[in-house]
Structures are given as structure tokens and as C-alpha cells.
Motif scaffolding. Structure first.
Motif, short mmCIF file in Angstrom:
data_model
loop_
_atom_site.label_atom_id
_atom_site.label_comp_id
_atom_site.label_asym_id
_atom_site.label_seq_id
_atom_site.Cartn_x
_atom_site.Cartn_y
_atom_site.Cartn_z
N ASP A 232 -7.73 6.84 31.46
CA ASP A 232 -8.09 5.70 32.84
C ASP A 232 -6.82 5.81 33.67
OD1 ASP A 232 -10.56 5.49 31.74
OD2 ASP A 232 -10.41 3.36 31.55
N VAL A 233 -5.85 5.83 33.26
CA VAL A 233 -4.45 5.45 33.96
C VAL A 233 -3.86 6.90 34.00
CG1 VAL A 233 -2.16 4.59 33.75
CG2 VAL A 233 -4.16 3.18 32.98
N PHE A 234 -3.91 7.91 32.86
CA PHE A 234 -3.02 9.08 33.21
C PHE A 234 -3.81 10.31 33.03
CE2 PHE A 234 -0.42 5.98 30.87
CZ PHE A 234 0.56 6.09 31.42
N TYR A 235 -5.01 10.23 33.74
CA TYR A 235 -5.94 11.24 33.89
C TYR A 235 -5.16 12.69 34.12
CZ TYR A 235 -10.50 13.60 34.54
OH TYR A 235 -11.51 14.70 34.43
N VAL A 236 -4.69 12.74 35.35
CA VAL A 236 -3.90 14.02 35.69
C VAL A 236 -2.72 14.50 34.73
CG1 VAL A 236 -2.98 15.18 37.51
CG2 VAL A 236 -4.64 13.43 38.13
N GLN A 237 -2.20 13.54 34.50
CA GLN A 237 -0.93 13.89 33.38
C GLN A 237 -1.56 14.53 32.25
OE1 GLN A 237 -1.50 10.90 35.28
NE2 GLN A 237 0.53 10.13 35.53
N PHE A 238 -2.70 13.83 31.73
CA PHE A 238 -2.92 14.19 30.22
C PHE A 238 -3.74 15.64 30.39
CE2 PHE A 238 -6.12 14.26 26.84
CZ PHE A 238 -5.61 13.63 25.83
N GLN A 239 -4.64 15.70 31.53
CA GLN A 239 -5.51 16.82 31.76
C GLN A 239 -4.30 18.12 31.69
OE1 GLN A 239 -7.47 17.35 35.34
NE2 GLN A 239 -9.25 18.31 34.42
N GLU A 240 -3.17 17.87 32.43
CA GLU A 240 -2.27 19.17 32.49
C GLU A 240 -1.83 19.32 31.35
OE1 GLU A 240 0.09 17.74 35.87
OE2 GLU A 240 -1.22 18.38 37.44
N ALA A 241 -1.20 18.32 30.40
CA ALA A 241 -0.24 18.48 29.49
C ALA A 241 -1.12 19.15 28.36
CB ALA A 241 0.14 17.02 29.08
N PHE A 242 -2.57 18.56 28.13
CA PHE A 242 -3.54 19.22 27.20
C PHE A 242 -4.18 20.41 27.71
CE2 PHE A 242 -2.32 15.18 25.42
CZ PHE A 242 -2.54 15.42 24.09
N ASN A 243 -3.96 20.86 28.81
CA ASN A 243 -4.64 22.02 29.40
C ASN A 243 -6.20 21.81 29.31
OD1 ASN A 243 -5.07 24.49 31.05
ND2 ASN A 243 -4.99 25.69 28.90
N PHE B 181 2.19 -1.26 32.62
CA PHE B 181 3.27 -0.84 33.82
C PHE B 181 4.63 -0.49 32.77
CE2 PHE B 181 1.56 -3.88 36.83
CZ PHE B 181 1.38 -3.11 37.71
N ALA B 182 4.50 -0.78 31.45
CA ALA B 182 5.63 -0.24 30.56
C ALA B 182 5.70 1.13 30.25
CB ALA B 182 5.76 -0.99 29.31
N ALA B 183 4.28 1.54 30.07
CA ALA B 183 3.99 3.04 29.84
C ALA B 183 4.23 3.76 30.96
CB ALA B 183 2.51 2.99 29.35
N LEU B 184 3.87 3.29 32.25
CA LEU B 184 4.12 4.07 33.48
C LEU B 184 5.59 4.17 33.76
CD1 LEU B 184 1.71 2.27 35.82
CD2 LEU B 184 1.67 4.82 35.30
N ALA B 185 6.47 3.27 33.26
CA ALA B 185 7.81 3.22 33.38
C ALA B 185 8.41 4.71 32.22
CB ALA B 185 8.58 2.19 32.99
N VAL B 186 7.74 4.61 31.20
CA VAL B 186 8.18 5.60 30.01
C VAL B 186 7.87 6.93 30.78
CG1 VAL B 186 7.68 6.61 27.90
CG2 VAL B 186 8.01 4.07 28.24
N CYS B 187 6.68 7.08 31.36
CA CYS B 187 6.38 8.41 31.92
C CYS B 187 6.99 8.95 33.15
CB CYS B 187 4.74 8.24 32.31
SG CYS B 187 3.90 9.61 32.80
N ALA B 188 7.32 7.92 33.86
CA ALA B 188 8.37 8.18 35.11
C ALA B 188 9.74 8.61 34.50
CB ALA B 188 8.29 6.76 35.78
N LYS B 189 10.17 7.99 33.51
CA LYS B 189 11.49 8.20 33.05
C LYS B 189 11.46 9.49 32.38
CE LYS B 189 15.79 6.75 32.07
NZ LYS B 189 16.70 6.42 32.89
N LEU B 190 10.60 9.89 31.78
CA LEU B 190 10.66 11.24 31.08
C LEU B 190 10.16 12.41 31.99
CD1 LEU B 190 9.39 10.01 27.52
CD2 LEU B 190 11.73 10.63 28.24
N GLY B 191 9.46 11.98 33.13
CA GLY B 191 9.09 13.13 34.01
C GLY B 191 7.33 13.14 33.96
N GLU B 192 6.92 13.57 34.79
CA GLU B 192 5.28 13.42 34.58
C GLU B 192 4.70 14.70 33.98
OE1 GLU B 192 3.50 12.79 38.57
OE2 GLU B 192 4.54 10.87 38.70
N GLY B 193 5.55 15.49 33.32
CA GLY B 193 5.06 16.64 32.58
C GLY B 193 4.72 16.56 31.44
N LYS B 194 4.67 17.40 30.38
CA LYS B 194 4.19 17.52 28.88
C LYS B 194 5.20 16.37 28.33
CE LYS B 194 3.98 20.34 24.67
NZ LYS B 194 3.71 21.85 24.41
N LEU B 195 6.19 16.30 28.54
CA LEU B 195 7.27 15.56 27.87
C LEU B 195 6.88 13.88 28.12
CD1 LEU B 195 9.77 15.05 25.89
CD2 LEU B 195 11.33 14.98 28.02
#
Length: 429
Positions: free
Chosen positions: A34-45, A157-171
């Protein structure tokens, strides 16, 4: 300590706090798309079909777990089920940390269905039920909904901050999954030590639970209570189409549409649900109060059908949408609070909540598909008008079920009719 007229000791407030935070956090992993659709889709192909299949597997598992979850909730104190549910959900999330094949992802979704539904869902509601008298249920359930909204917003919002800190890729995706998992496991441990065990819990054995559940399932009033939840939850799902209506028909920008969605989904829940619960308690009968809310819902759901799109009506449409959302948030805040009013004893509240949840969550299987079909086959404003009409019909049905349930409970009270539940402590409401 007193709040909204509720006087509770510190253990009771801590229990409610744990239920709010747990309820606002536990669904972040199964609904991570719901929040990380694109990021999840790309990371898990993953394909879009696989993303949809994730939710299908989760929904099917949940559907199987609602009724046995009610039985389990009557057998085991809520404190333990809430704690185990949170911890095992977090632990299951760690399965996704290594970005495994889709088969493992689907297995995790099935396990999430068990941990969030069989273990947690009804236990959360029963945990609230035992915190107060029948006259306090509206405020307690309203606070639960508002508290869940606050917790959900903060952890997102905390999860979004973690994702932004580590980058929007697999990591970034791995970091987000680990963050959610660790938070849930920590919450599970916290709830185990902070939640208070009510003396009336865990007093009946497995056979008594089963006998009591079968008695509850035979009661028409419990089915009516479940249908009231069904209509309220379905109306809540229809809310999701207001934002695309503003964007696609009124020409609102997508960014502004997202802002409106956040206000509608989170801010209103935080503010309106507790207020609605307080008003319901002041009215006395939660079922009677729900009648008024459904009437308001009917009127507000119909209004967008007659408001002609244009620059001069955009503000009006936004105002109507927010009013509709506020009405639905009141419904969500109290439609599970009726078990005490319909004289279901505390020891069998889980059984009643299991049936109510089974019926209440049934819209997941068809409503979104139906509304999507309306919009696809009737492009432009017409399709959305059909969605709004559907919402009005759902509110009308909810009103009918409230009238029937209120009449039934009133008649039982006048005739002093009581169900002889063949379980221990069946006299405690």
C-alpha cells in the motif's frame, strides 16, 4: 486518570495504549504494498499479477481464520494472543529480509493471515471490551480507532524515513522490512509485560468455548451486528474512490489528491473516532446512535451524484468528501462495540466478534472489483456516480439492520428474555 469521562487505572490505560499501537502497526507488513508498491515490486522483481496474488492469499487466509480466531480468543486471555500475534508477525517478516522468491513471499502472506487474524484481530477487540462497562464501549472503541490511526501514521512516516535513508533500491526495501519486523517483535514483548490480564478471561475450557460459540452463531442478533459491520466497512472501502474522482473528473492534481487522502484516512480517524464514541455513549444505545450515522451517510453519499463538476464546485466536493469520510470514521470507531449492548457475555465476546468479523470483512472479496468494473465500463463521471450510489445503498442497508437489531434488543429487554449460555461466568457483561 480520567479522559473523555473514562476513569481507568494506569494498567488499563497501558493495555489500551498497547492495543492501539499494536493495532496500528501489525498490518504494515502484510499491506506493505500500500505504501511501498513500486519499491517492493522492483526489489522482488514481481509482476502486477503477483502483487495482486499476495493480497489474495492474505485475504483467503484471513477469511479462514476469523471464526476459529473467535474461539481461541475466548479460550486464551487477550494479553497473550496480542503479544504472540505481534511477535510472530514481526518474526515472519524476517523471511522477506533476503528478498526470497515469490513462493516464499506468498507463504509469508499466508502466515501473516494466521498471525494477524487467528491470533490478533478478535483479541484486540476483546481486549478493549474488557476494559470497561457496557456504557463505556463507544468511547473505548473510538479511542482504539483513533489510537490506531496515530500509530499507523507515525510508523508509516518512520518507515518512509528508513527507506529514504537507505535509498529506494533493494537495500531500502530490506531496511524497511527489517524496521517493521523489529518494531513488531519489540511491541509483542512490550505488550506481554504491560497489558493487564482481566480476571474473567481464561475461565472456560475448550469444550465450553466451542459450545458457547455454537450458541452465539445461532443468534440472529449477532448476525445483524455483523451485517452492520459489513455495511460500514463496505462504505469505508468506497471512500477510496473519492480521490480518483477529484483527480480524474475535477482535474485536481495528484499531489493535492494525496494530501486529501491522508487527511481523510488518518487525520479524521484520529480526531473523529473518539468523539463519535463519546457521543455514542452519551446517547446510551450504540445501535440507536448508528442509525443516525447511517442516515447522515445516506444523505452525504447521494450528494456527489448531484454536484456538477466545475471550478466553482471543487471546494464543495472536497467538503462533502471530508464529511462523508468523517461519518464513515464514526462508523468504524463504534461498529464493533455492540457486543455488550446485545448481551453477549465477556467470556463469549470472541465468538461474537469472530462472526462479526467474518461478515464484516466479506466486502474484500467483491466490492473493489465491482466498483472498478463500474468505472471501467462507464468512463468519466458516470462510473463514479454508480460507486456513490452503491455507498448510499450500503448505508441504507446498514440503517435497516440497525433498526432491526435495536427492535430485537429492546423487545428482549422488555420481556426480560435472556439466553442461557451454558458456560462459566456467562452472567458477566
Amino acid at each position: 486518570m480520567r479522559f473523555l469521562g473514562l476513569k481507568k487505572n494506569w494498567k488499563q490505560w497501558l493495555s489500551l495504549f498497547c492495543l492501539c499501537v499494536g493495532g496500528g502497526s501489525i498490518y504494515k507488513l502484510p499491506y506493505i504494498r500500500d505504501v511501498f508498491y513500486v519499491q517492493f515490486q522492483e526489489a522482488f522483481n514481481a509482476t502486477n499479477t503477483q502483487m495482486g496474488l499476495m493480497m489474495t492469499v492474505y485475504a483467503l487466509t484471513c477469511a479462514v481464520c476469523f471464526l476459529p480466531g473467535g474461539w481461541l480468543t475466548d479460550l486464551i486471555p487477550a494479553k497473550y494472543l496480542v503479544s504472540i500475534g505481534l511477535f510472530t508477525t514481526g518474526a515472519t517478516g524476517l523471511l522477506l529480509m533476503s528478498i526470497p522468491p515469490m513462493g516464499i513471499v506468498l507463504l509469508a502472506q499466508a502466515i501473516f493471515g494466521i498471525t494477524t487474524t487467528l491470533l490478533f484481530w478478535e483479541a484486540m477487540f476483546k481486549g478493549v471490551r474488557i476494559l470497561g462497562s457496557p456504557e463505556e464501549q463507544g468511547r473505548l472503541f473510538g479511542l482504539l480507532e483513533g489510537g490506531r490511526g496515530i500509530a499507523s501514521t507515525l510508523i508509516s512516516f518512520a518507515a518512509l524515513a528508513v527507506c529514504a535513508k537507505l535509498g529506494e533500491g533493494k537495500l531500502g526495501m530490506q531496511g524497511t522490512i527489517v524496521f517493521y519486523s523489529v518494531v513488531l517483535m519489540a511491541l509483542g514483548v512490550m505488550c506481554f509485560f504491560l497489558m493487564d490480564k482481566n480476571p474473567v478471561e481464561g475461565k472456560i475450557n475448550a469444550k465450553e468455548c466451542l459450545v458457547g460459540m455454537l450458541q452465539v452463531l445461532k443468534l440472529p442478533k449477532v448476525w445483524l451486528a455483523g451485517l452492520i459491520v459489513f455495511c460500514g466497512y463496505a462504505a469505508y472501502q468506497c471512500l477510496g474512490y473519492f480521490t480518483p474522482y477529484l483527480v480524474n473528473v475535477y482535474g485536481m492534481s495528484t499531489s493535492m489528491g494525496s494530501v486529501i487522502s491522508i487527511i481523510r484516512t488518518y487525520i479524521l480517524a484520529i480526531v473523529i473516532a473518539p468523539v463519535g464514541g463519546a457521543l455514542a455513549d452519551k446517547k446510551g444505545s450504540k445501535v440507536k446512535f448508528l442509525q443516525y450515522i447511517y442516515i447522515i451517510g445516506i444523505i452525504l453519499a447521494v450528494l456527489p451524484i448531484f454536484i456538477t463538476p466545475g471550478d466553482g464546485t471543487l471546494f464543495l466536493m472536497v467538503a462533502v468528501m471530508l464529511c462523508v469520510a468523517a461519518t464513515v470514521m464514526v462508523l468504524r470507531g463504534i461498529y464493533y462495540s455492540t457486543t455488550a449492548e446485545i448481551n453477549i457475555p465477556v467470556v463469549l465476546a470472541g465468538a461474537a466478534l469472530g462472526l462479526m468479523s467474518q461478515l464484516g470483512n466479506a466486502p474484500d472479496f467483491f466490492l473493489q472489483t465491482m466498483c472498478g468494473y463500474f468505472i471501467d465500463t462507464h468512463p468519466g463521471r458516470a462510473g463514479y456516480q454508480m460507486v456513490f450510489a452503491t455507498m448510499a445503498v450500503l448505508c441504507a442497508l446498514g440503517l435497516l439492520f440497525c433498526i432491526l437489531l435495536y427492535g430485537m434488543t429492546k423487545k428482549e429487554k422488555e420481556k426480560e428474555t435472556k439466553v442461557d449460555f451454558k458456560v462459566s461466568n456467562a452472567d458477566i457483561l
